[in-house]
Motif scaffolding. Structure first.
Motif, short mmCIF file in Angstrom:
data_model
loop_
_atom_site.label_atom_id
_atom_site.label_comp_id
_atom_site.label_asym_id
_atom_site.label_seq_id
_atom_site.Cartn_x
_atom_site.Cartn_y
_atom_site.Cartn_z
N ALA A 231 0.85 -1.20 0.00
CA ALA A 231 0.00 0.00 0.00
C ALA A 231 0.88 1.24 0.00
O ALA A 231 1.82 1.36 0.78
N LEU A 232 0.57 2.17 -0.93
CA LEU A 232 1.28 3.44 -1.02
C LEU A 232 0.26 4.56 -1.10
O LEU A 232 -0.78 4.43 -1.74
N SER A 233 0.61 5.69 -0.50
CA SER A 233 -0.25 6.86 -0.66
C SER A 233 -0.01 7.45 -2.04
O SER A 233 0.97 7.13 -2.72
N LYS A 234 -0.88 8.34 -2.48
CA LYS A 234 -0.70 9.00 -3.78
C LYS A 234 0.62 9.76 -3.82
O LYS A 234 1.31 9.76 -4.83
N GLU B 118 6.15 10.37 -5.78
CA GLU B 118 7.59 10.54 -5.50
C GLU B 118 8.39 9.39 -6.12
O GLU B 118 9.45 9.61 -6.70
N LEU B 119 7.89 8.18 -5.99
CA LEU B 119 8.57 7.01 -6.54
C LEU B 119 8.66 7.10 -8.07
O LEU B 119 9.72 6.86 -8.66
N ILE B 120 7.56 7.47 -8.70
CA ILE B 120 7.55 7.61 -10.16
C ILE B 120 8.50 8.71 -10.59
O ILE B 120 9.29 8.54 -11.53
N GLU B 121 8.45 9.87 -9.93
CA GLU B 121 9.33 10.99 -10.28
C GLU B 121 10.80 10.60 -10.15
O GLU B 121 11.61 10.91 -11.02
N LYS B 122 11.14 9.91 -9.08
CA LYS B 122 12.52 9.49 -8.87
C LYS B 122 12.99 8.55 -9.98
O LYS B 122 14.09 8.72 -10.53
N LYS B 123 12.16 7.58 -10.35
CA LYS B 123 12.53 6.63 -11.40
C LYS B 123 12.65 7.31 -12.75
O LYS B 123 13.54 6.98 -13.55
#
Length: 88
Positions: free
Chosen positions: A6-9, A14-19
């Protein structure tokens, strides 16, 4: 068995932006290595050569300096810029 995470929006964003940033940096480094030249963004060019973004836009519009597109971002070889600006 599949594990559910489970991840918050915000965490997902943040994860997508970092990748994405990592992949863009990887692609840019591959271009620099392949061409054996450093590439500059429009902002970098304007800062390095002390010209306005409007003036540089006119130079680009008139096709006076070649560039490479990485995604939607035009990048410029230092060698081409130095030839255009007559820098030895």
């Amino acid at each position: 068995m599949t594990e559910l995470i489970a991840l918050s929006k915000e965490e997902l964003a943040e994860l997508i932006e970092k990748k994405v940033q990592e992949e863009v940096a990887k692609q840019l480094s591959m271009i620099s290595i392949r061409d054996d030249e450093t590439l500059l963004s429009i902002a970098d060019v304007c800062d390095k050569y002390k010209i306005s973004s409007t003036k540089f836009w006119r130079i680009r519009r008139d096709h006076k300096i070649p560039f490479q597109l990485v995604g939607k971002n035009p990048l410029f070889k230092i060698q081409d810029l130095e030839e255009f600006f007559h820098i030895p």
